[in-house]
Design an enzyme around this catalytic site. Structure first.
Site, PDB file in Angstrom:
ATOM      1  N   CYS A  94       0.849  -1.196   0.000  1.00 42.36           N
ATOM      2  CA  CYS A  94       0.000   0.000   0.000  1.00 42.36           C
ATOM      3  C   CYS A  94       0.882   1.242   0.000  1.00 42.36           C
ATOM      4  CB  CYS A  94      -0.915  -0.013   1.231  1.00 42.36           C
ATOM      5  SG  CYS A  94      -1.753   1.535   1.563  1.00 42.36           S
ATOM      6  N   CYS A  97      -0.031   3.728   2.712  1.00 42.45           N
ATOM      7  CA  CYS A  97       0.478   3.276   4.015  1.00 42.45           C
ATOM      8  C   CYS A  97       1.981   3.538   4.125  1.00 42.45           C
ATOM      9  CB  CYS A  97       0.203   1.783   4.208  1.00 42.45           C
ATOM     10  SG  CYS A  97      -1.523   1.328   4.049  1.00 42.45           S
ATOM     11  N   ASP A 484      32.313  21.825 -20.382  1.00 41.45           N
ATOM     12  CA  ASP A 484      33.775  21.883 -20.387  1.00 41.45           C
ATOM     13  C   ASP A 484      34.215  21.422 -21.783  1.00 41.45           C
ATOM     14  OD1 ASP A 484      36.508  21.794 -19.475  1.00 41.45           O
ATOM     15  OD2 ASP A 484      36.272  19.623 -19.388  1.00 41.45           O
ATOM     16  N   ASP A 678      34.190  16.582 -17.105  1.00 42.06           N
ATOM     17  CA  ASP A 678      34.736  15.225 -17.080  1.00 42.06           C
ATOM     18  C   ASP A 678      34.740  14.626 -15.678  1.00 42.06           C
ATOM     19  OD1 ASP A 678      38.280  16.168 -17.405  1.00 42.06           O
ATOM     20  OD2 ASP A 678      36.813  16.525 -15.838  1.00 42.06           O
ATOM     21  N   ASP A 682      36.732  19.035 -12.867  1.00 44.73           N
ATOM     22  CA  ASP A 682      35.647  20.015 -12.823  1.00 44.73           C
ATOM     23  C   ASP A 682      34.734  19.852 -11.610  1.00 44.73           C
ATOM     24  OD1 ASP A 682      36.310  21.289 -15.302  1.00 44.73           O
ATOM     25  OD2 ASP A 682      35.562  19.504 -16.313  1.00 44.73           O
TER      26      ASP A 682
END
Length: 785
Positions: A94, A97, A484, A678, A682
């Site tokens: 459920c 629930c 990039d 990459d 970065d």
């Protein structure tokens, strides 16, 4: 961030979303303080300068929070609270629930945060005191039993055999038998002539066969104060039908409700199985080599350094390196790549690859818990903990919707007879009962999480890992995509294509000097220069060495002081030179202040980069941008070749963050900015963007840690695919919302006006749920995107 202190407060009892937003806003207004509130986990993250008095900051925050919610219990989360335990909720069926379980368990004193994923039946619990006490576990089981008596808590380490007992099949068979028996008795009582007393007895027997369990649940919940749920609504509606003399209708409504629940259960189970099949990349065994003997063991038993044999057709069980044998591998389950990958001695292989041809012997490099398959499965399964705004809206909506409908039903039943002459209580009471049957919000509570989870599962099948449905929803709204260059739009595999010496230097001499200067660097450009030189470097000839970030290298060789770096480095050091107008990275060299020449290192643009930009623009992305540390002439040529809208060149790592922040200044939550990098160099930019997308991050811990989305292959085109999947998932979610609310709204109106019977009401409740779940399953199908 350097010079910053971070702390996290747990606000137990936080129940008001509006108050939560005010607490966050007022805390952010404190000088130097940054606050992030998570209403779902009741946590407030603080960040402030180390120079500030931390206790003073926390005390101010306490006062702010208590001013809005005086009953809060506020305490600091310690590092050990970050240990999360995972449980399987066996038998959970459920969704409504599950939502209530999450809410009530989250309020227990020993719980820091809790997240229940209905799709996988997984419950992730972060204790507030490092570990879960026996008392807390018993309280959790008590709450779960209250709401769903047959649901059990199993630890994630429980054996698969224990989880796969044939309970479900037995339960389905039992439900089908009860439904059939009840149906036959209902038909007999309706059409076989008999006295009224016997007929009433048969109607009651038929009713109790299919509705007895619902009546018991409703009674138990009523005693515990859990009034507004589907058990209560169906019990009141059908018993009301008996009270007004509509015996066949009362039985039939309960019978068809149970039929609908059965179909809903089967639809949800099918959806779960489909999602599970998408994630079926976990290896079942490993062939462990011990001398000449081969022993089949569980992957969890294998340790780094162990040797394994992988036969054709078998799944590679752990990450490692091939020691002998050649083959090709099906990597589609991990990367979404359709073409097999060739494998040879020395190649790295990842768990989840399927060996297609020869026998391989490999050495294991990572334990099972750190393998690629495990990381992927954890990412996808944990994604449910990061809910999309739409999911949070539905959760809040369901909390207030059902009580509002019940109060409306009471008004429909009693106000007209009191206010209008001739209005009969039996007539308006029946309308109110129909109104109640329609009101259950299950269609939304079940289908919305399944739609998002299906979208995340489908994306992973395409080699795209999305860390949460919040990021999937953000992808659907992307306004700008920032790339990039090196390793993202280009291969990042450098090769020396030109050696251009200045007068008084030869090409061989220039390459030798460059190789010695670059020999102590592990940058890809340095590797390409050493490869081009092709000879051993004598380290004794390097007497001084200094790397200057963003510029290059200063070294002392037997020739004297040598500088090797970019154009800015030469300008900074007042070296007279001509800028080379070429497409590629240029490394300039000077010896004792005299320009010695330059090397051109080419980096090939990926074949699908231009198509990726084209598709993103076709999807309505307003702006595509490139940030690179490369020089202007190179960056502009690449940008022009790919059709980018904006190019920023010659950026240092910190400059990239500043450039991204400038692009983000006018953006909002509805117009997010994504950064694609990459995943290694970065990380700061990935973390700063609204949606960080790591390119080619398969097996890279840095990428998986920093990014919100990880593209496991090396294809920029997958960024556009991710956006398409996100938008398709969003469409399915809103189709379900519109369909469920539209149908329910129509039938609520018809029921209140007396035009809808309980038969239509059952369709408006259970039928809509089944259809919404079936529609949600479409989110898993990502073929053709």
């Amino acid at each position: 961030m350097e010079g910053q202190e971070k702390r996290e407060l747990l606000l137990e009892g936080l129940s008001c979303a509006q108050c939560s937003a005010k607490i966050e806003a007022e805390t952010n207004a404190l000088e130097g303080v940054t606050a992030r509130m998570n209403f779902a986990t009741q946590t407030l993250q603080l960040e402030y300068p180390r120079a500030k008095n931390g206790e003073d900051v926390v005390e101010k925050v306490r006062k702010i929070a208590l001013a809005h919610e005086p009953d809060l219990l506020i305490r600091e989360k310690s590092p050990r609270q970050e240990t999360t335990e995972t449980f399987i909720l066996e038998g959970l069926g459920c969704a409504n629930c599950a939502m209530k379980m999450e809410d009530r368990i989250g309020r227990l004193s020993g719980i820091g945060s809790v997240s229940i994923d209905f799709a996988t039946r997984k419950m992730k619990v972060t204790p507030s005191a490092g570990t879960l006490s026996r008392q807390t576990l018993e309280e959790m089981q008590g709450i779960i039993t209250d709401l769903e008596p047959e649901t059990k808590i199993l630890s994630e380490e429980s054996s698969l055999d224990e989880r796969r007992q044939p309970e479900k099949d037995h339960s389905v068979r039992k439900d089908v038998l009860l439904i059939l028996l009840s149906g036959f008795i209902l038909l007999g009582a309706s059409y076989v002539p008999m006295n009224e007393t016997l007929k009433l007895g048969l109607f009651l027997l038929s009713y109790l066969l299919v509705g007895g369990e619902i009546l018991l649940r409703a009674g138990r919940n009523l005693v515990r104060g859990q009034v507004f749920d589907e058990n209560f609504l169906m019990s009141v509606a059908t018993m009301g039908a008996f009270l007004v003399g509509e015996y066949p209708e009362g039985v039939a409504v309960m019978l068809f409700y149970q039929v609908g629940e059965l179909f809903q259960h089967l639809a949800v189970e099918r959806s779960r199985k489909s999602i599970g099949d998408l994630m079926d990349i976990r290896p079942d065994y490993a062939n462990l080599l011990q001398g000449e003997e081969v022993r089949r063991v569980l992957p969890q038993e294998v340790r780094p350094g162990d040797l394994l044999m992988v036969k054709p057709g078998e799944r590679i069980p752990l990450d490692g390196v091939i020691l002998s044998g050649t083959s090709s591998a099906d990597t589609s389950a991990l990367t979404g790549e359709s073409l097999p990958r060739d494998l040879a001695v020395g190649d790295e292989v990842l768990s989840g690859f399927i060996n297609l041809q020869g026998v391989l012997r490999m050495k294991v490099e990572k334990p099972y818990g750190e393998s690629t398959v495990t990381k992927i499965l954890e990412l996808v399964e944990n994604a449910a903990g990061r809910k999309a705004p739409t999911e949070n809206f539905i959760t809040k909506f369901a909390r207030y919707y059902t009580p509002a409908v019940v109060l409306s039903a009471l008004a429909i039943a009693f106000l007209p007879p009191l206010l209008f002459p001739g209005a009969e209580l039996s007539d308006w009471g029946y309308r109110a009962l129909v109104f109640l049957v329609i009101s259950c919000p299950c269609a939304l509570v079940v289908s919305i999480p399944l739609s998002f989870f299906g979208g995340i599962g489908g994306a992973s099948r395409q080699g795209i890992l999305v860390k949460g449905s919040n990021y999937l929803e953000a992808l659907a709204h992307l306004d700008q995509v920032v790339f990039d260059k090196t390793g993202t739009l280009t291969h990042g595999k450098f090769q020396v294509t030109q050696v251009v010496p200045a007068p008084h230097f030869s090409a061989e001499e220039l390459l030798r000097i460059a190789a010695h200067v670059e020999s102590q660097s592990n940058h890809p450009i340095a590797m390409s220069i050493l490869k081009a030189y092709g000879q051993d470097v004598d380290p004794s000839k390097i007497t001084a060495y200094e790397e200057i970030a963003g510029y290059g290298i200063r070294a002392t060789l037997e020739e004297g002081e040598v500088l090797a770096g970019n154009h800015r480095f030469m300008v900074k050091e007042s070296i007279n030179m001509d800028d080379a107008k070429v497409l590629g990275t240029v490394v300039h060299l000077s010896v004792n202040g005299q320009y010695a020449g330059h090397l051109v290192i080419a980096d090939e643009v990926k074949k699908d980069s231009a198509e990726a930009i084209t598709q993103l623009k076709a999807l309505g992305i307003r702006k595509t941008v490139m940030l690179t540390g490369d020089r202007r002439s190179v960056g502009e040529k690449v940008g022009e070749l790919l059709g980018l809208d904006e190019i920023h060149t010659e950026l240092l790592p910190g400059d990239k963050v500043m450039a991204l922040e400038k692009l983000m200044e006018k953006s909002t939550a509805d117009t997010p900015v994504a950064f694609v990098g990459d995943g290694i160099n970065d990380a700061p930019v990935l973390a700063r963007s609204h949606v960080g997308i790591a390119m080619g991050g398969l097996g890279s811990d840095a990428a998986i840690e920093a990014a919100d989305v990880v593209i496991m292959s090396d294809e920029p085109l997958k960024v556009a695919t991710a956006v398409k999947i996100a938008r398709r998932t969003r469409r399915i979610v809103w189709q379900n919302i519109a369909f469920a609310l539209g149908v329910k709204g129509l039938f609520l109106l018809l029921g209140a006006l007396g035009f809808a019977t309980m038969w239509e009401a059952v369709f408006a409740d259970v039928g809509v749920t089944v259809l919404a779940v079936l529609n949600a399953m479409r989110a898993m199908n990502t073929k053709g995107l």
